[in-house]
Design a protein around this motif. Structure first.
Motif, PDB file in Angstrom:
ATOM      1  N   ASP A  34      -4.747 -19.877  -1.988  1.00  0.00           N
ATOM      2  CA  ASP A  34      -4.561 -20.143  -0.447  1.00  0.00           C
ATOM      3  C   ASP A  34      -4.325 -18.917   0.384  1.00  0.00           C
ATOM      4  N   ALA A  35      -4.190 -18.277   0.010  1.00  0.00           N
ATOM      5  CA  ALA A  35      -4.412 -16.461   0.915  1.00  0.00           C
ATOM      6  C   ALA A  35      -4.385 -15.421  -0.549  1.00  0.00           C
ATOM      7  N   VAL A  36      -5.159 -14.104  -0.287  1.00  0.00           N
ATOM      8  CA  VAL A  36      -4.910 -12.829  -0.869  1.00  0.00           C
ATOM      9  C   VAL A  36      -5.468 -11.916   0.029  1.00  0.00           C
ATOM     10  N   THR A  37      -3.732 -10.974  -0.349  1.00  0.00           N
ATOM     11  CA  THR A  37      -4.502  -9.753   0.259  1.00  0.00           C
ATOM     12  C   THR A  37      -4.603  -8.393  -1.180  1.00  0.00           C
ATOM     13  N   TYR A  38      -5.037  -7.481  -0.690  1.00  0.00           N
ATOM     14  CA  TYR A  38      -5.314  -6.718  -1.678  1.00  0.00           C
ATOM     15  C   TYR A  38      -4.775  -5.080  -1.750  1.00  0.00           C
ATOM     16  N   TYR A  39      -4.489  -4.429  -2.538  1.00  0.00           N
ATOM     17  CA  TYR A  39      -3.643  -2.853  -1.960  1.00  0.00           C
ATOM     18  C   TYR A  39      -5.165  -2.436  -1.262  1.00  0.00           C
ATOM     19  N   PRO A  40      -5.065  -1.530  -0.040  1.00  0.00           N
ATOM     20  CA  PRO A  40      -5.227  -0.458   0.097  1.00  0.00           C
ATOM     21  C   PRO A  40      -6.534   0.522  -0.247  1.00  0.00           C
ATOM     22  N   ASP A  41      -7.418   0.885  -0.002  1.00  0.00           N
ATOM     23  CA  ASP A  41      -8.119   1.964  -0.742  1.00  0.00           C
ATOM     24  C   ASP A  41      -6.849   2.522  -1.402  1.00  0.00           C
ATOM     25  N   GLU A  42      -6.829   3.540  -2.378  1.00  0.00           N
ATOM     26  CA  GLU A  42      -6.174   4.537  -2.226  1.00  0.00           C
ATOM     27  C   GLU A  42      -6.689   5.936  -1.895  1.00  0.00           C
ATOM     28  N   GLU A  43      -7.704   5.942  -1.515  1.00  0.00           N
ATOM     29  CA  GLU A  43      -8.535   7.154  -1.140  1.00  0.00           C
ATOM     30  C   GLU A  43      -8.004   7.158   0.791  1.00  0.00           C
ATOM     31  N   LEU A  44      -7.469   6.132   0.906  1.00  0.00           N
ATOM     32  CA  LEU A  44      -6.694   6.366   2.447  1.00  0.00           C
ATOM     33  C   LEU A  44      -5.241   5.899   2.209  1.00  0.00           C
ATOM     34  N   ASP A  45      -4.310   5.368   0.592  1.00  0.00           N
ATOM     35  CA  ASP A  45      -3.110   5.701   0.990  1.00  0.00           C
ATOM     36  C   ASP A  45      -2.622   6.157  -1.041  1.00  0.00           C
ATOM     37  N   THR A  46      -2.189   7.302  -0.525  1.00  0.00           N
ATOM     38  CA  THR A  46      -2.384   7.394  -2.493  1.00  0.00           C
ATOM     39  C   THR A  46      -1.196   7.105  -2.893  1.00  0.00           C
ATOM     40  N   HIS A  47      -0.266   5.889  -2.178  1.00  0.00           N
ATOM     41  CA  HIS A  47       1.064   5.852  -2.712  1.00  0.00           C
ATOM     42  C   HIS A  47       0.069   4.431  -4.138  1.00  0.00           C
ATOM     43  N   PHE A  48      -1.137   3.854  -2.911  1.00  0.00           N
ATOM     44  CA  PHE A  48      -1.345   2.647  -4.238  1.00  0.00           C
ATOM     45  C   PHE A  48      -2.812   3.617  -5.409  1.00  0.00           C
ATOM     46  N   GLU A  49      -2.138   4.621  -5.730  1.00  0.00           N
ATOM     47  CA  GLU A  49      -3.052   5.319  -6.866  1.00  0.00           C
ATOM     48  C   GLU A  49      -3.451   3.968  -7.679  1.00  0.00           C
ATOM     49  N   GLY A  50      -4.456   4.135  -7.498  1.00  0.00           N
ATOM     50  CA  GLY A  50      -4.920   2.890  -8.954  1.00  0.00           C
ATOM     51  C   GLY A  50      -5.257   1.496  -9.091  1.00  0.00           C
ATOM     52  N   MET A  51      -4.841   0.740  -8.102  1.00  0.00           N
ATOM     53  CA  MET A  51      -4.623  -0.143  -7.389  1.00  0.00           C
ATOM     54  C   MET A  51      -5.491  -0.679  -6.670  1.00  0.00           C
ATOM     55  N   THR A  52      -6.177   0.074  -6.281  1.00  0.00           N
ATOM     56  CA  THR A  52      -7.801  -1.001  -5.152  1.00  0.00           C
ATOM     57  C   THR A  52      -8.120  -1.114  -6.008  1.00  0.00           C
ATOM     58  N   GLY A  53      -7.787  -2.972  -5.200  1.00  0.00           N
ATOM     59  CA  GLY A  53      -8.917  -3.967  -5.480  1.00  0.00           C
ATOM     60  C   GLY A  53      -7.690  -4.728  -6.092  1.00  0.00           C
ATOM     61  N   LYS A  54      -6.693  -4.154  -6.378  1.00  0.00           N
ATOM     62  CA  LYS A  54      -5.696  -5.286  -6.618  1.00  0.00           C
ATOM     63  C   LYS A  54      -4.857  -6.646  -5.997  1.00  0.00           C
ATOM     64  N   ILE A  55      -4.116  -8.068  -6.525  1.00  0.00           N
ATOM     65  CA  ILE A  55      -3.333  -8.291  -5.773  1.00  0.00           C
ATOM     66  C   ILE A  55      -2.527  -7.763  -5.583  1.00  0.00           C
ATOM     67  N   LEU A  56      -2.263  -7.268  -3.889  1.00  0.00           N
ATOM     68  CA  LEU A  56      -1.116  -7.018  -3.511  1.00  0.00           C
ATOM     69  C   LEU A  56      -0.195  -8.731  -3.033  1.00  0.00           C
ATOM     70  N   THR A  57      -0.642  -9.231  -2.440  1.00  0.00           N
ATOM     71  CA  THR A  57       0.192 -10.907  -2.722  1.00  0.00           C
ATOM     72  C   THR A  57      -0.553 -12.080  -2.431  1.00  0.00           C
ATOM     73  N   ALA A  58      -0.554 -12.993  -3.679  1.00  0.00           N
ATOM     74  CA  ALA A  58      -1.501 -14.591  -3.202  1.00  0.00           C
ATOM     75  C   ALA A  58      -0.578 -15.553  -3.345  1.00  0.00           C
ATOM     76  N   GLU A  59      -1.415 -15.954  -2.155  1.00  0.00           N
ATOM     77  CA  GLU A  59      -0.428 -17.525  -2.508  1.00  0.00           C
ATOM     78  C   GLU A  59      -1.651 -18.485  -2.679  1.00  0.00           C
ATOM     79  N   PHE A  60      -0.937 -19.293  -3.800  1.00  0.00           N
ATOM     80  CA  PHE A  60      -1.450 -20.756  -4.795  1.00  0.00           C
ATOM     81  C   PHE A  60      -0.357 -21.477  -4.886  1.00  0.00           C
ATOM     82  N   HIS A  61      -1.482 -22.960  -4.648  1.00  0.00           N
ATOM     83  CA  HIS A  61      -0.358 -24.466  -5.158  1.00  0.00           C
ATOM     84  C   HIS A  61      -0.953 -24.539  -6.508  1.00  0.00           C
TER      85      HIS A  61
END
Length: 154
Positions: free
Chosen positions: A32-59
């Protein structure tokens, strides 16, 4: 509106793989919906998570779930499982084949899938099939539930 929505934390950055696997296993399913982690170059809090799923909604089969790639801090264990009430032996066999991935975790209809989630694959009328001591004893010897064997154990 769902009153309770299970949320799944995938520890091995395999949330996307798991969701798509489950969408193929269960009928009446949707992403139903997917949000991805932001680019780690823009926010270093998410190092190594660029392109990974931050949240997903599914049935899955009409049941809403949330999921995320959370990192290695938390893992699934047998303390939580999902029960699949099946209409017949063919449905039990189908889900068993699709979800059982850890043979040593199999017992009394329980399986563990390749992502570490535990499932109870049981007949819809499990309470009727385990009313006698003989039926309960037969069930305790099973890995995959065998409806005919439980009926015969009366």
């Amino acid at each position: 509106m769902d009153k309770i929505v299970p949320s799944l934390w995938f520890a091995d950055n395999n949330c996307d793989e798991a969701i798509h696997y489950y969408l193929n296993v269960f009928p009446n399913s949707s992403l139903d919906a997917v949000t991805y982690y932001p680019d780690e170059e823009l926010d270093t809090h998410f190092e190594g998570m660029t392109g990974k799923i931050l949240t997903a909604e599914f049935h899955l089969n009409g049941q809403k779930f949330l999921a995320l790639d959370g990192g290695p801090d938390f893992r699934f264990n047998e303390a939580i499982s999902f029960t699949l009430p099946c209409a017949d032996q063919a449905e039990i066999d189908y889900y068993w084949t699709k979800l059982s991935h850890v043979p040593e975790a199999e017992q009394c209809g329980w399986v563990k899938d390749r992502f570490g989630i535990s499932w109870q694959i049981v007949p819809q009328n499990m309470d009727e099939l385990t009313r006698t001591p003989a039926q309960i004893q037969a069930m305790m010897q099973m890995k995959k539930i065998d409806i005919a064997a439980l009926v015969a154990a009366k």
